[in-house]
Scaffold this active site. Structure first.
Site, PDB file in Angstrom:
ATOM      1  N   SER A 124      15.988 -20.707   3.199  1.00 34.28           N
ATOM      2  CA  SER A 124      16.289 -21.114   4.571  1.00 34.28           C
ATOM      3  C   SER A 124      16.044 -22.591   4.765  1.00 34.28           C
ATOM      4  O   SER A 124      15.149 -23.173   4.143  1.00 34.28           O
ATOM      5  CB  SER A 124      15.373 -20.321   5.519  1.00 34.28           C
ATOM      6  OG  SER A 124      15.397 -20.884   6.825  1.00 34.28           O
ATOM      7  N   TYR A 148       6.488 -17.773   8.212  1.00 30.90           N
ATOM      8  CA  TYR A 148       7.792 -17.350   7.658  1.00 30.90           C
ATOM      9  C   TYR A 148       8.319 -18.443   6.725  1.00 30.90           C
ATOM     10  O   TYR A 148       8.660 -18.181   5.563  1.00 30.90           O
ATOM     11  CB  TYR A 148       8.803 -17.086   8.777  1.00 30.90           C
ATOM     12  CG  TYR A 148      10.224 -17.071   8.280  1.00 30.90           C
ATOM     13  CD1 TYR A 148      11.065 -18.174   8.492  1.00 30.90           C
ATOM     14  CD2 TYR A 148      10.706 -16.003   7.543  1.00 30.90           C
ATOM     15  CE1 TYR A 148      12.354 -18.183   7.991  1.00 30.90           C
ATOM     16  CE2 TYR A 148      11.995 -15.997   7.044  1.00 30.90           C
ATOM     17  CZ  TYR A 148      12.816 -17.099   7.266  1.00 30.90           C
ATOM     18  OH  TYR A 148      14.089 -17.118   6.771  1.00 30.90           O
ATOM     19  N   LYS A 152       9.066 -18.598   2.402  1.00 34.48           N
ATOM     20  CA  LYS A 152      10.303 -19.032   1.738  1.00 34.48           C
ATOM     21  C   LYS A 152      10.001 -20.164   0.763  1.00 34.48           C
ATOM     22  O   LYS A 152      10.499 -20.192  -0.366  1.00 34.48           O
ATOM     23  CB  LYS A 152      11.343 -19.485   2.780  1.00 34.48           C
ATOM     24  CG  LYS A 152      11.927 -18.364   3.605  1.00 34.48           C
ATOM     25  CD  LYS A 152      12.656 -17.336   2.726  1.00 34.48           C
ATOM     26  CE  LYS A 152      13.230 -16.190   3.532  1.00 34.48           C
ATOM     27  NZ  LYS A 152      13.872 -15.155   2.685  1.00 34.48           N
TER      28      LYS A 152
END
Ligand code: WQD
Length: 334
Positions: A124, A148, A152
């Protein structure tokens, strides 16, 4: 190729299933259906004419993952299965570490045990944190502003370490910008369970009369109209990027890390206007305070994906809004 799609019943996974079928690949769906409707596989069968093989279970279950990889004679894996709500990740970081990092380790260890070393990883643009220059290239400094994003970034760094330790790993890391829209069939699309955090599904609910008005999180950013600017990419273009990534791994025998975006920034107000066009009526909105953690603007330099994968986004902002609106109408019938 025989491809395993972890999280394959989800928003991006299901669209990638459609794109893989169109490209002549065999795709198997592994999903725990924690964030996907049970009816997705049968709708995928209607869209593609191919009934998907579905394995229901959790990517953190090593025995289950090993069995699926073996039974379906998998050649490569596209790993979507992860939790992805930024706000939720700040409240439940351990859940995010367990699912997103623990699941990644379980999956890749099972793959290595079975001699499967081709992996496409769903990353992302959030790994760029607050960009220090625009458009964002793949060499931009990485960082994270929430758990989050941390998961990643950690998975990207694990891929670097795995590949350095064992050159059999051939991995494609795809950094998504803002995926939106729905398949041209309107039979699959973004299907958030609760009130959406992201802009387009929220606007869609306002357009459908399910929410009263769009909250515009701040109009005092240093952008053309003062509202937040993002690089929205049609989910079908994004899905095609996965097909090209997989085929590049097979063809070139080397990995890549690429942005998947359009290179165009679109503001919140521009998105509201385009969606008004799609649904045929002006949409009510209110200027609200900025959302904590938001950045003013973020959009990709898409040139490396073009050079390495031959990827370019093709769909317009209006295509994104029109397809989202068509899916929303269909989704009321399923
Ligand atoms: C877009 C713009 C908001 C909602 C997030 C994740 C990112 C990725 C994509 C997973 C911003 C504004 C939003 C609303 C608004 N997800 N907005 N009113 O924050 O760019 O990215 O989703 O990989 O990791 O961070 O997307 O859609 O939430 O916001 O004004 O009700 O719309 O301020 O400018 P974001 P978003």
């Amino acid at each position: 190729m025989r491809i395993l799609l972890t999280g394959g019943a989800g928003y991006i996974g299901s669209h990638t299933y459609v794109a893989l079928c169109a490209a002549g690949h065999t795709a198997v769906i592994l999903d725990n259906f924690s964030n996907a409707a049970p009816s997705v596989p049968e709708r995928l069968a209607q869209i593609t004419g191919t009934v998907p093989a579905v394995e229901t279970g959790d990517v953190r279950d090593a025995d289950f993952v090993r069995r699926v990889l073996k039974d379906h004679e998998i050649d490569a894996v596209i790993h979507f299965a992860a939790k992805k709500a930024v706000g939720e990740s700040t409240q439940k970081p351990l859940e995010y570490f367990d699912h997103n990092i623990g699941g990644f380790v379980t999956l890749t260890r099972a793959m290595a045990e079975l001699g499967i070393f081709k992996l496409v990883f769903s990353s992302s643009a959030t790994v760029y944190g607050e960009p220090d220059q625009l458009p964002i290239t793949e060499t931009a400094t990485r960082g994270h502003t929430n758990p989050y994003g941390m998961t990643k970034l950690v998975c990207e760094e694990m891929i670097e370490a795995m590949s350095a330790a064992d050159p059999r790993w051939i991995c494609g890391v795809l950094r998504y910008f803002n995926p939106v829209g729905a398949d041209e069939s309107a039979m699959i699309g973004e299907d958030p369970k609760d009130i959406p955090n992201n802009l387009m599904p929220y606007i869609a609910k306002v357009a459908a009369g399910e929410l009263p008005e769009v909250q515009v999180f701040g109009d005092d950013y240093q952008t053309e109209d003062g509202t937040g600017v993002r690089d929205y990419i049609h989910v079908s273009d994004l899905a095609q990027g996965h097909v090209l990534s997989l085929e590049a791994l097979e063809r070139d025998g080397t990995g890549h890390v690429v942005n998947l975006g359009t290179g165009q920034g679109v503001s919140v107000l521009e998105m509201i206007n385009a969606y008004s066009e799609a649904c045929g009526r002006p949409l009510p909105y209110k200027i609200a305070p900025r959302r904590a953690g938001d950045i003013a603007a973020c959009y990709a330099d898409p040139s490396l994906a073009k050079e390495v994968l031959g990827f370019s986004a093709t769909k317009t902002l209006q295509d994104m809004c029109d397809s989202s609106w068509a899916w929303l109408q269909y989704s009321k019938t399923v």
